[in-house]
Enzyme design. Structure first.
Site, PDB file in Angstrom:
ATOM      1  N   GLY A  16     -18.911  13.142   4.351  1.00  0.00           N
ATOM      2  CA  GLY A  16     -20.319  13.209   3.982  1.00  0.00           C
ATOM      3  C   GLY A  16     -21.318  12.496   4.586  1.00  0.00           C
ATOM      4  O   GLY A  16     -20.785  11.030   4.556  1.00  0.00           O
ATOM      5  N   LYS A  84     -14.845  19.197   7.352  1.00  0.00           N
ATOM      6  CA  LYS A  84     -13.871  20.389   7.393  1.00  0.00           C
ATOM      7  C   LYS A  84     -13.036  20.159   8.519  1.00  0.00           C
ATOM      8  O   LYS A  84     -12.024  20.936   8.842  1.00  0.00           O
ATOM      9  CB  LYS A  84     -14.928  21.644   7.809  1.00  0.00           C
ATOM     10  CG  LYS A  84     -15.380  22.177   6.847  1.00  0.00           C
ATOM     11  CD  LYS A  84     -16.269  23.385   7.200  1.00  0.00           C
ATOM     12  CE  LYS A  84     -17.499  23.080   8.058  1.00  0.00           C
ATOM     13  NZ  LYS A  84     -18.419  24.204   8.053  1.00  0.00           N
ATOM     14  N   ASP A 150     -20.675   6.743  -2.591  1.00  0.00           N
ATOM     15  CA  ASP A 150     -19.914   6.719  -3.975  1.00  0.00           C
ATOM     16  C   ASP A 150     -19.253   5.238  -4.101  1.00  0.00           C
ATOM     17  O   ASP A 150     -19.195   4.805  -5.229  1.00  0.00           O
ATOM     18  CB  ASP A 150     -18.587   7.658  -3.884  1.00  0.00           C
ATOM     19  CG  ASP A 150     -18.954   8.956  -3.556  1.00  0.00           C
ATOM     20  OD1 ASP A 150     -20.099   9.408  -3.816  1.00  0.00           O
ATOM     21  OD2 ASP A 150     -17.931   9.698  -2.864  1.00  0.00           O
ATOM     22  N   ARG A 185     -37.669  16.146 -25.563  1.00  0.00           N
ATOM     23  CA  ARG A 185     -36.449  16.807 -24.813  1.00  0.00           C
ATOM     24  C   ARG A 185     -35.467  15.768 -24.624  1.00  0.00           C
ATOM     25  O   ARG A 185     -35.506  14.552 -24.236  1.00  0.00           O
ATOM     26  CB  ARG A 185     -36.508  17.517 -23.625  1.00  0.00           C
ATOM     27  CG  ARG A 185     -37.448  18.774 -23.854  1.00  0.00           C
ATOM     28  CD  ARG A 185     -37.656  19.479 -22.378  1.00  0.00           C
ATOM     29  NE  ARG A 185     -38.063  20.823 -22.768  1.00  0.00           N
ATOM     30  CZ  ARG A 185     -38.748  21.487 -21.720  1.00  0.00           C
ATOM     31  NH1 ARG A 185     -39.291  20.935 -20.582  1.00  0.00           N
ATOM     32  NH2 ARG A 185     -39.336  22.593 -22.073  1.00  0.00           N
ATOM     33  N   MET A 192     -23.955  12.205  -8.161  1.00  0.00           N
ATOM     34  CA  MET A 192     -22.634  12.385  -7.098  1.00  0.00           C
ATOM     35  C   MET A 192     -22.011  11.108  -7.516  1.00  0.00           C
ATOM     36  O   MET A 192     -22.270  10.272  -8.201  1.00  0.00           O
ATOM     37  CB  MET A 192     -23.063  12.534  -5.797  1.00  0.00           C
ATOM     38  CG  MET A 192     -23.372  13.976  -5.522  1.00  0.00           C
ATOM     39  SD  MET A 192     -23.815  14.147  -3.598  1.00  0.00           S
ATOM     40  CE  MET A 192     -23.664  15.863  -3.345  1.00  0.00           C
ATOM     41  N   GLY A 193     -20.783  10.921  -6.847  1.00  0.00           N
ATOM     42  CA  GLY A 193     -19.829   9.852  -6.917  1.00  0.00           C
ATOM     43  C   GLY A 193     -18.524  10.183  -6.898  1.00  0.00           C
ATOM     44  O   GLY A 193     -17.603   9.290  -7.008  1.00  0.00           O
ATOM     45  N   ARG A 287     -32.473  19.624 -21.063  1.00  0.00           N
ATOM     46  CA  ARG A 287     -32.469  20.109 -19.778  1.00  0.00           C
ATOM     47  C   ARG A 287     -31.640  19.484 -19.016  1.00  0.00           C
ATOM     48  O   ARG A 287     -31.175  18.194 -19.179  1.00  0.00           O
ATOM     49  CB  ARG A 287     -33.747  20.014 -19.049  1.00  0.00           C
ATOM     50  CG  ARG A 287     -34.960  20.958 -19.939  1.00  0.00           C
ATOM     51  CD  ARG A 287     -34.803  22.465 -19.560  1.00  0.00           C
ATOM     52  NE  ARG A 287     -36.044  23.300 -19.814  1.00  0.00           N
ATOM     53  CZ  ARG A 287     -35.713  23.892 -21.260  1.00  0.00           C
ATOM     54  NH1 ARG A 287     -34.776  23.737 -22.049  1.00  0.00           N
ATOM     55  NH2 ARG A 287     -36.752  24.731 -21.457  1.00  0.00           N
ATOM     56  N   HIS A 293     -27.264  16.439  -3.448  1.00  0.00           N
ATOM     57  CA  HIS A 293     -27.222  15.823  -2.097  1.00  0.00           C
ATOM     58  C   HIS A 293     -28.562  15.070  -1.594  1.00  0.00           C
ATOM     59  O   HIS A 293     -28.599  14.553  -0.657  1.00  0.00           O
ATOM     60  CB  HIS A 293     -27.155  17.093  -1.017  1.00  0.00           C
ATOM     61  CG  HIS A 293     -25.742  17.668  -1.224  1.00  0.00           C
ATOM     62  ND1 HIS A 293     -25.440  18.570  -1.837  1.00  0.00           N
ATOM     63  CD2 HIS A 293     -24.771  17.274  -0.161  1.00  0.00           C
ATOM     64  CE1 HIS A 293     -24.117  18.893  -1.737  1.00  0.00           C
ATOM     65  NE2 HIS A 293     -23.660  18.062  -0.641  1.00  0.00           N
ATOM     66  N   LEU A 294     -29.475  15.170  -2.692  1.00  0.00           N
ATOM     67  CA  LEU A 294     -30.707  14.506  -2.292  1.00  0.00           C
ATOM     68  C   LEU A 294     -30.469  12.729  -2.247  1.00  0.00           C
ATOM     69  O   LEU A 294     -31.168  12.203  -1.583  1.00  0.00           O
ATOM     70  CB  LEU A 294     -31.771  14.509  -3.630  1.00  0.00           C
ATOM     71  CG  LEU A 294     -32.503  15.772  -3.839  1.00  0.00           C
ATOM     72  CD1 LEU A 294     -32.943  16.041  -5.256  1.00  0.00           C
ATOM     73  CD2 LEU A 294     -33.624  15.949  -2.683  1.00  0.00           C
TER      74      LEU A 294
HETATM   75  O1  F6P Z   1     -18.388  11.315  -1.025  1.00  0.00           O
HETATM   76  C1  F6P Z   1     -19.844  11.765  -0.870  1.00  0.00           C
HETATM   77  C2  F6P Z   1     -20.234  12.852  -1.712  1.00  0.00           C
HETATM   78  O2  F6P Z   1     -21.449  12.941  -1.628  1.00  0.00           O
HETATM   79  C3  F6P Z   1     -19.748  12.806  -3.165  1.00  0.00           C
HETATM   80  O3  F6P Z   1     -20.361  12.157  -3.895  1.00  0.00           O
HETATM   81  C4  F6P Z   1     -19.764  14.461  -3.495  1.00  0.00           C
HETATM   82  O4  F6P Z   1     -18.705  14.845  -4.630  1.00  0.00           O
HETATM   83  C5  F6P Z   1     -19.237  14.900  -2.216  1.00  0.00           C
HETATM   84  O5  F6P Z   1     -19.594  14.071  -1.225  1.00  0.00           O
HETATM   85  C6  F6P Z   1     -20.129  16.192  -2.019  1.00  0.00           C
HETATM   86  O6  F6P Z   1     -19.399  16.749  -0.881  1.00  0.00           O
HETATM   87  P1  F6P Z   1     -20.083  17.995   0.075  1.00  0.00           P
HETATM   88  O7  F6P Z   1     -21.091  17.441   0.877  1.00  0.00           O
HETATM   89  O8  F6P Z   1     -19.331  18.743   0.897  1.00  0.00           O
HETATM   90  O9  F6P Z   1     -20.978  18.997  -0.878  1.00  0.00           O
END
Ligand code: F6P
Length: 369
Positions: A16, A84, A150, A185, A192-193, A287, A293-294
């Site tokens: 990533g 991939k 991460d 709320r 992520m992480g 909520r 991915h931001l």
């Molecule tokens: O390892 C970085 C990371 O952004 C993680 O925090 C997350 O689980 C993963 O990659 C998401 O991967 P992808 O870009 O394949 O959705």
């Protein structure tokens, strides 16, 4: 220590993307060119050497000063990346149509040797650095650079990309405070992480969340509900909950979205589950916001830029000094070299006695335990 007479190196960015990749590339390229070396970038991880037919303009890009001018502050990677095409677990179609993971590191080494590459700078997380280690063992001088939002790589105090991710997530939670308060709320923010709670922990503390859920501390919904009820009863009629994507309930497992051959499993959905359970347990309107991915996009913070530039230059110095099979690592105030084997042998998770966790507890933040 032996000294290498390096002439041609290659750079790869795998897994990533993380803010700071381009800064590492620029520092490595300029430092190498200043030593009279030639530099090439492998496209999309190892795609450029494993699937050359997919790149009619060449799987390797010559990296000149011009190519890396003005990229230090840019997110993403000018080389492209991929999760991939892991050469250690390359997905190959079998005669019966099924997919199988195959080790193609020999192919990578053969191609790099054919191209007379003397050194490889592999910028990546645990997966990419395990590949780099294998390539190093097979005869290419390899130096790794620790990349991942991460922050779960061992033997370095920090990975580049993490500071940018936490800074952005904190700014998001700050913004969500006012709307949570306006509507009374509970807002659950999923970050992520993977299997480590660094991003959630640091964001939650910085943004003064009421509850932080991390994989290292399995949660109990009754404890979370009690914390929220207590907060409302004290007159603060809104609450912020920061949830790591890898958080799990006591006795439960990670929330996995998918697992494909040749790829790491994808986590997701924990924020939504936690939000639904909070609403059910407390009756408070809840909520969920998934930052996803931001956290990986945009300009690296000054800290990430600087550490990326330091890592990139140090990687070139390491190759020049004859090191191989090492990763550049932040060990303040220095950047040092640590064996790739040590850096990749275990995942760095949040220690339960870390002072950051203790700070959260002292501030009355619930970890759901
Ligand atoms: O390892 C970085 C990371 O952004 C993680 O925090 C997350 O689980 C993963 O990659 C998401 O991967 P992808 O870009 O394949 O959705």
């Amino acid at each position: 220590m032996k000294s290498n007479s390096i002439k041609r190196i290659a750079i790869t960015t795998g897994g990533g993307d993380a803010p700071g990749l381009n800064a590492v590339i620029r520092a490595s390229v300029v430092s190498a060119i200043n030593r009279g070396w030639e530099v090439f970038g492998i496209r999309e991880g190892y795609g450029g050497v494993l699937l050359p037919d997919e790149y009619p303009d060449g799987g390797l890009v010559p990296l000149t000063r011009g190519k890396v001018r003005g990229i230090t502050h840019l997110g993403g990677t000018i080389l492209g990346t991929s999760n991939k095409m892991n050469p250690l677990k390359f997905p190959m179609k079998q005669p019966d149509g099924s997919m199988k993971e195959v080790d193609r590191t020999d192919d990578v080494v053969r191609e790099l040797k054919k191209l007379k590459i003397d050194g490889l700078i592999a910028i990546g997380g645990d997966g990419s650095l395990s590949i780099a280690r294998e390539i190093g063992l097979k005869g290419i001088n390899v130096v790794g650079v620790p990349k991942t939002i991460d922050n779960d790589l061992d033997k370095t105090v920090i990975t580049f990309g993490f500071d940018t991710a936490v800074s952005f997530a904190t700014a998001c939670v700050d913004r969500l405070h006012s709307t949570a308060e306006a509507h009374q709320r509970v807002i659950v923010v999923e970050v992520m992480g993977r299997y480590a709670g660094w991003i959630a922990l640091n964001t939650g503390i910085s943004a003064t969340a009421d509850v932080i859920l991390i994989p290292e501390i399995p949660y109990d919904m009754t404890k979370i509900a009690a914390k929220i009820e207590e907060r409302y009863s004290r007159g603060a009629k809104f609450a912020m909950v920061v949830v790591a994507e890898g958080a799990k309930p006591k006795g439960g497992t990670h929330s996995v979205v998918s697992k494909e051959v040749g790829r790491a499993e994808r986590l997701g959905g924990r924020g939504d589950t936690v939000a639904a359970e909070i609403e059910k347990a407390t009756g408070k309107e809840t909520r969920c916001v998934v930052l996803g991915h931001l956290l990986r996009g945009g300009t690296p913070t000054t800290f990430d830029r600087l550490i990326s530039l330091r890592f990139g230059a140090a990687a070139v110095r390491a190759l020049e000094e004859g090191h191989s099979g090492v990763m550049v690592a932040l060990d303040p105030p220095m950047v040092r070299y640590v064996p790739l084997e040590e850096a990749t042998s275990r995942m760095k998770t949040v220690p339960l006695d870390s002072d950051t966790v203790l700070t959260g507890r002292d501030l009355g933040i619930s970890f759901g335990d």
